[in-house]
Design a protein around this motif. Sequence first.
Motif, PDB file in Angstrom:
ATOM      1  N   GLY A 208       0.810  -1.219   0.000  1.00  0.00           N
ATOM      2  CA  GLY A 208       0.000   0.000   0.000  1.00  0.00           C
ATOM      3  C   GLY A 208       0.838   1.262   0.000  1.00  0.00           C
ATOM      4  O   GLY A 208       2.043   1.243   0.274  1.00  0.00           O
ATOM      5  N   GLY A 209       0.180   2.370  -0.330  1.00  0.00           N
ATOM      6  CA  GLY A 209       0.848   3.666  -0.446  1.00  0.00           C
ATOM      7  C   GLY A 209       0.170   4.473  -1.536  1.00  0.00           C
ATOM      8  O   GLY A 209      -1.059   4.431  -1.670  1.00  0.00           O
TER       9      GLY A 209
ATOM     10  N   VAL B 270      -2.460 -10.732   3.946  1.00  0.00           N
ATOM     11  CA  VAL B 270      -2.051  -9.416   3.450  1.00  0.00           C
ATOM     12  C   VAL B 270      -2.381  -8.367   4.502  1.00  0.00           C
ATOM     13  O   VAL B 270      -3.453  -8.399   5.119  1.00  0.00           O
ATOM     14  CB  VAL B 270      -2.766  -9.064   2.124  1.00  0.00           C
ATOM     15  N   VAL B 271      -1.445  -7.429   4.698  1.00  0.00           N
ATOM     16  CA  VAL B 271      -1.681  -6.264   5.558  1.00  0.00           C
ATOM     17  C   VAL B 271      -1.555  -5.027   4.681  1.00  0.00           C
ATOM     18  O   VAL B 271      -0.529  -4.824   4.019  1.00  0.00           O
ATOM     19  CB  VAL B 271      -0.676  -6.203   6.721  1.00  0.00           C
ATOM     20  N   LEU B 272      -2.611  -4.219   4.655  1.00  0.00           N
ATOM     21  CA  LEU B 272      -2.642  -3.037   3.792  1.00  0.00           C
ATOM     22  C   LEU B 272      -2.642  -1.759   4.610  1.00  0.00           C
ATOM     23  O   LEU B 272      -3.264  -1.680   5.673  1.00  0.00           O
ATOM     24  CB  LEU B 272      -3.898  -3.067   2.918  1.00  0.00           C
ATOM     25  N   MET B 273      -1.937  -0.763   4.085  1.00  0.00           N
ATOM     26  CA  MET B 273      -1.949   0.569   4.690  1.00  0.00           C
ATOM     27  C   MET B 273      -1.710   1.585   3.577  1.00  0.00           C
ATOM     28  O   MET B 273      -1.423   1.228   2.435  1.00  0.00           O
ATOM     29  CB  MET B 273      -0.871   0.685   5.765  1.00  0.00           C
ATOM     30  N   GLY B 274      -1.854   2.866   3.906  1.00  0.00           N
ATOM     31  CA  GLY B 274      -1.563   3.900   2.925  1.00  0.00           C
ATOM     32  C   GLY B 274      -2.782   4.412   2.194  1.00  0.00           C
ATOM     33  O   GLY B 274      -3.875   3.840   2.261  1.00  0.00           O
TER      34      GLY B 274
ATOM     35  N   ILE C 203      -5.812  -2.068  -3.839  1.00  0.00           N
ATOM     36  CA  ILE C 203      -5.255  -3.421  -3.686  1.00  0.00           C
ATOM     37  C   ILE C 203      -6.279  -4.331  -3.027  1.00  0.00           C
ATOM     38  O   ILE C 203      -6.441  -5.495  -3.425  1.00  0.00           O
ATOM     39  CB  ILE C 203      -3.951  -3.371  -2.861  1.00  0.00           C
ATOM     40  N   HIS C 204      -6.995  -3.805  -2.037  1.00  0.00           N
ATOM     41  CA  HIS C 204      -8.013  -4.597  -1.339  1.00  0.00           C
ATOM     42  C   HIS C 204      -9.087  -5.064  -2.317  1.00  0.00           C
ATOM     43  O   HIS C 204      -9.531  -6.227  -2.281  1.00  0.00           O
ATOM     44  CB  HIS C 204      -8.641  -3.762  -0.215  1.00  0.00           C
TER      45      HIS C 204
ATOM     46  N   VAL D 179      -7.197 -10.500   4.937  1.00  0.00           N
ATOM     47  CA  VAL D 179      -6.641  -9.162   4.728  1.00  0.00           C
ATOM     48  C   VAL D 179      -6.877  -8.316   5.975  1.00  0.00           C
ATOM     49  O   VAL D 179      -7.990  -8.253   6.493  1.00  0.00           O
ATOM     50  CB  VAL D 179      -7.289  -8.473   3.506  1.00  0.00           C
ATOM     51  N   VAL D 180      -5.822  -7.667   6.445  1.00  0.00           N
ATOM     52  CA  VAL D 180      -5.932  -6.671   7.510  1.00  0.00           C
ATOM     53  C   VAL D 180      -5.797  -5.304   6.852  1.00  0.00           C
ATOM     54  O   VAL D 180      -4.783  -5.010   6.222  1.00  0.00           O
ATOM     55  CB  VAL D 180      -4.841  -6.857   8.577  1.00  0.00           C
TER      56      VAL D 180
END
Length: 480
Positions: A373-374, A395-399, A405-406, A418-419
């Motif tokens: 993520g980003g 998967v861990v997503l941030m940004g 992506i999710h 997915v987190v």
Amino acid sequence: MGSQEVSTVDWQGKHVTVAGLGVSGIPAARALHERGALVTVVNDGDDERARAQAAELEALGITVRLGDGATLPPSTELVVTAPGWQPDKPLFLAAAEAGVDIWGDVELAWRLRGTNGRKAAPWLAVTGTNGKTTTVRMLASILQAAGLRTAAVGNIGVSLLDAVLGAQEYDVLAVELSSYQLHWAPSLRAHSAAVLNLAPDHLDWHGSMEAYAADKGRVYEGNTVACVYNAADPATEDLVREADVEEGCRAIGFTLGTPGPSQLGVVDGILVDRAFVKNRQKQAQELAEVSDVNPPAPHNIANALAAAALARAFGVEPAAVRDGLRSFRPDAHRIEHVADIAEVAYVDDSKATNTHATEASLAAYDSIVWIAGGLAKGATFDELVTGAAKRLRGVVLMGADRALIHEALTRHAPEVPVVDLDRTDTGAMSEAVEHAARLARPGDTVLLAPACASMDMFTNYNKRGEAFADAVRERAETSA
């Protein structure tokens, strides 16, 4: 201009406009001024740093115009631009209309090489969407192992102008070139060059994938010995076919499979050469073992083969290829192993800022908890997720653009947990590592390969990688 010719431009009294202060603009202005050119530097910004840089140049007698990079100064006979300035800027449109040439820093360095009384060293050039810096540094390591005076220069951070005008004399230069730099380098003629791969990137700058590919392909123009292409990426071979090269220049492929004639490849864990041998129909020269490549991930082996091909084109012996690869150490944040905790490996590939780089990173491991993520920069993620789905433990997503992506994961890997961290602050990385650790099982790899730029949360990809490494080390200490 032939590849061995040295330019003899008479700079005395020539009106040159340098576009942009910075790592390329300031050395260009100084070099041109020293040669008698009448230099005007124009710059969009007018902040404190720019004013300090301007004062230094003005003390030398160079004119600097801050806050107005759009207008072409009167009497301009040549524009020398920083590579990042987009081709549709009014300054360039005005120059084109007036029939004024536009050069980049690479073009200027090419024209000035050999003008300081030293021999003009040939260039071995590398471009591509991903892997350029690693390949150029591998190449320099190999050339050094062969006893050659060399340096890794260009887009890698070491100014080409400094390299060609400095006191150090070189036998050969390992040159990293971006598509921006190649766009403004019409007369560059390398000894040999490689295009590692092609994937959509910087399309906002180039305008289209076709224009982006064409600028990458400029690296092959006028090559004298070898045009090195990626056999797994037909677009790179197409660029070789389209290039106007010197008579006798050869197309040399690299592949992760068994190489055909005029290729380098891999056989039973050995990097082999069927291009620079006497009988390439029947012979293959052993160069190194896969285990000599650090790290031996597939895309890094491809980088090593490309570097080896350029070195072999320059006449380097096989033993130096092996020794150079063995002594090479990758830069930080490029598939960098940080730690093993509870039989889980933690790997920092923060440099994977686009989907193409991330695809290669994900392909290097069998079972992955992916941190991503980003800023997506206009990218889509369906193809990336489809290819990686079977390898994903979680998967861990941030940004800022994590939702893109999710959504791709929901469409193509709905069974993967997915987190989704609704955070864009730098502290989110510690929480991401914590969640990833919970998802991981012994034998897994927790992989930071964001597929996105970092600037929504971090200053750059280095800071993002450092935050990941710090969080992992903190976890290692508490787990000990």
